[in-house]
Write a protein that holds these residues in place. Structure first.
Motif, PDB file in Angstrom:
ATOM      1  N   SER A  62      19.629  23.753  39.135  1.00 39.57           N
ATOM      2  CA  SER A  62      19.819  23.434  40.547  1.00 39.57           C
ATOM      3  C   SER A  62      20.094  21.958  40.794  1.00 39.57           C
ATOM      4  N   ASP A  63      19.749  21.086  39.844  1.00 44.21           N
ATOM      5  CA  ASP A  63      19.985  19.658  40.045  1.00 44.21           C
ATOM      6  C   ASP A  63      21.366  19.217  39.545  1.00 44.21           C
ATOM      7  N   ARG A  64      22.188  20.188  39.133  1.00 43.73           N
ATOM      8  CA  ARG A  64      23.537  19.864  38.686  1.00 43.73           C
ATOM      9  C   ARG A  64      24.565  20.339  39.704  1.00 43.73           C
ATOM     10  N   PRO A  65      25.654  19.609  39.874  1.00 44.08           N
ATOM     11  CA  PRO A  65      26.739  20.102  40.740  1.00 44.08           C
ATOM     12  C   PRO A  65      27.275  21.416  40.194  1.00 44.08           C
ATOM     13  N   ARG A  66      27.632  22.312  41.095  1.00 42.45           N
ATOM     14  CA  ARG A  66      28.140  23.621  40.681  1.00 42.45           C
ATOM     15  C   ARG A  66      29.656  23.580  40.483  1.00 42.45           C
ATOM     16  N   ILE A  67      30.124  24.426  39.579  1.00 44.10           N
ATOM     17  CA  ILE A  67      31.553  24.650  39.382  1.00 44.10           C
ATOM     18  C   ILE A  67      31.762  26.163  39.313  1.00 44.10           C
ATOM     19  N   PRO A  68      32.975  26.648  39.507  1.00 46.62           N
ATOM     20  CA  PRO A  68      33.204  28.094  39.386  1.00 46.62           C
ATOM     21  C   PRO A  68      33.132  28.538  37.925  1.00 46.62           C
ATOM     22  N   LEU A  69      32.343  29.552  37.662  1.00 47.10           N
ATOM     23  CA  LEU A  69      32.192  30.107  36.321  1.00 47.10           C
ATOM     24  C   LEU A  69      32.920  31.442  36.178  1.00 47.10           C
ATOM     25  N   MET A  70      33.125  32.126  37.292  1.00 48.47           N
ATOM     26  CA  MET A  70      33.894  33.364  37.315  1.00 48.47           C
ATOM     27  C   MET A  70      34.746  33.382  38.585  1.00 48.47           C
ATOM     28  N   TYR A  71      35.716  34.289  38.612  1.00 45.04           N
ATOM     29  CA  TYR A  71      36.461  34.502  39.843  1.00 45.04           C
ATOM     30  C   TYR A  71      36.833  35.977  39.956  1.00 45.04           C
ATOM     31  N   SER A  72      37.159  36.398  41.155  1.00 38.46           N
ATOM     32  CA  SER A  72      37.564  37.781  41.383  1.00 38.46           C
ATOM     33  C   SER A  72      38.661  37.776  42.440  1.00 38.46           C
ATOM     34  N   LEU A  73      39.538  38.753  42.352  1.00 40.40           N
ATOM     35  CA  LEU A  73      40.600  38.861  43.354  1.00 40.40           C
ATOM     36  C   LEU A  73      40.968  40.316  43.579  1.00 40.40           C
ATOM     37  N   LYS A  74      41.506  40.559  44.756  1.00 41.15           N
ATOM     38  CA  LYS A  74      42.006  41.878  45.138  1.00 41.15           C
ATOM     39  C   LYS A  74      43.435  41.707  45.617  1.00 41.15           C
ATOM     40  N   ALA A  75      44.325  42.554  45.092  1.00 41.47           N
ATOM     41  CA  ALA A  75      45.736  42.480  45.456  1.00 41.47           C
ATOM     42  C   ALA A  75      46.246  43.890  45.725  1.00 41.47           C
ATOM     43  N   THR A  76      46.802  44.126  46.893  1.00 45.49           N
ATOM     44  CA  THR A  76      47.199  45.471  47.320  1.00 45.49           C
ATOM     45  C   THR A  76      48.711  45.677  47.185  1.00 45.49           C
ATOM     46  N   ARG A  77      49.074  46.945  47.015  1.00 45.35           N
ATOM     47  CA  ARG A  77      50.490  47.322  47.094  1.00 45.35           C
ATOM     48  C   ARG A  77      50.721  47.932  48.466  1.00 45.35           C
ATOM     49  N   PRO A  78      51.496  47.277  49.314  1.00 44.33           N
ATOM     50  CA  PRO A  78      51.713  47.820  50.661  1.00 44.33           C
ATOM     51  C   PRO A  78      52.404  49.182  50.608  1.00 44.33           C
ATOM     52  N   LYS A  79      52.093  50.025  51.585  1.00 44.58           N
ATOM     53  CA  LYS A  79      52.831  51.255  51.751  1.00 44.58           C
ATOM     54  C   LYS A  79      54.245  50.911  52.219  1.00 44.58           C
ATOM     55  N   PRO A  80      55.203  51.810  51.996  1.00 44.86           N
ATOM     56  CA  PRO A  80      56.594  51.483  52.377  1.00 44.86           C
ATOM     57  C   PRO A  80      56.741  51.034  53.830  1.00 44.86           C
ATOM     58  N   ASP A  81      55.954  51.609  54.734  1.00 41.83           N
ATOM     59  CA  ASP A  81      56.090  51.222  56.123  1.00 41.83           C
ATOM     60  C   ASP A  81      55.371  49.929  56.458  1.00 41.83           C
ATOM     61  N   GLN A  82      54.669  49.346  55.456  1.00 44.67           N
ATOM     62  CA  GLN A  82      53.959  48.084  55.665  1.00 44.67           C
ATOM     63  C   GLN A  82      54.645  46.913  54.972  1.00 44.67           C
ATOM     64  N   ALA A  83      55.619  47.233  54.142  1.00 47.85           N
ATOM     65  CA  ALA A  83      56.263  46.179  53.344  1.00 47.85           C
ATOM     66  C   ALA A  83      57.046  45.209  54.221  1.00 47.85           C
TER      67      ALA A  83
END
Length: 280
Positions: free
Chosen positions: A259-280
């Motif tokens: 807790s006495d150390r500055p934090r950095i990102p150790l993991m990451y996560s993402l979500k990426a969707t494929r639009p439906k044809p009527d949403q493209a």
């Protein structure tokens, strides 16, 4: 050390993973007895970010021995498919599915290179394409991976990725506080470290590994270029194993800097969707 990509990179990596399957099966890290008894292999943030999978189809690329894959089935997915290039890993996953009374209509596993997934998996598209931790670093071409993964996402579906943050690969192993490697280096990292993250002291023969670093920006750009829409990119201050000697294990089983150390990102996560044809 960094080097041009060796011709035998895939054979070397497969031999390494094949040898480590029985070590992982016997390890406390994976704890298959607890898993069979109902322990969830997924991380809480993954469950929250993916959301309700009830009735959905899910493809898990680079599934290893299938614990994450089968956990999604337990969460209600109608069908899960796991793919991995290691035959011993896939056979282990199939055995686990059978022990849980999950037939191939509920949980199927195939042996194939991830780049060959479109011709290897049972269906042409899935509601969710999932990739768990420690996967992308084994692939030389992230653009090809993104195109492959995106091609398997059904319209209206999404890809979900949880991965170790590439920033951690630039830091010294002892303290995680000194930058010792180039974040933007594109050459292969060839190593000869014995053992495995599940048992650092395990005696091993096939120790040569070939890995690549893929900055977060490269991953996001590749997925967008493949036609997916980025919904979120989250960075996390915890990781799953003691990557650095100074990390401390929390009550949730994850590792963080003191807790006495500055934090950095150790993991990451993402979500990426494929639009439906009527949403493209």
């Amino acid at each position: 050390m960094y080097s041009p990509t060796p011709d035998d990179w895939q054979d070397a990596n497969r031999a390494r993973w094949d040898e480590r399957v029985p070590i992982h099966v016997a390890s406390d890290f994976y704890d298959l007895e607890a898993f069979r008894a109902g322990k969830d292999a997924l991380r809480p943030f993954e469950i929250a970010e993916v959301g309700d999978v009830t009735g959905k189809t899910l493809l898990h690329l680079q599934c290893h021995i299938g614990l994450d894959t089968l956990s999604w089935s337990r969460h209600g997915a109608a069908q899960v498919v796991g793919l991995d290039f290691s035959e011993p890993a896939v056979e282990t996953a199939r055995g686990l599915a059978e022990s849980l009374d999950l037939g191939p209509d509920r949980a199927a596993f195939v042996t194939a290179d991830v780049y060959d997934a479109p011709t290897a998996v049972p269906d042409s598209s899935y509601d969710i394409v999932y990739t768990g931790t420690g996967a992308l670093n084994w692939l030389p071409d992230i653009g090809r991976w993104a195109e492959t993964a995106a091609s398997l996402v059904a319209p209206g579906g999404f890809l979900y990725l949880a991965e170790f943050h590439p920033l951690t690969d630039t830091l010294d192993d002892g303290t995680g506080s000194v930058v010792t490697h180039d974040y933007f280096n594109r050459e292969a990292w060839v190593d000869e470290t014995p053992g495995t993250y599940a048992d650092f002291d395990a005696p091993t023969v096939h120790n040569r590994s070939v890995e690549w670093q893929h900055p977060v920006g490269e991953v996001v750009t590749a997925l967008a270029a493949a036609g997916l829409r980025i919904e979120f990119l989250h960075e996390h201050d915890a990781t799953l194993f003691p990557r650095f000697g100074t990390l401390e294990r929390g009550t949730d089983g994850h590792y963080r800097f003191p807790s006495d150390r500055p934090r950095i990102p150790l993991m990451y996560s993402l979500k990426a969707t494929r639009p439906k044809p009527d949403q493209a």
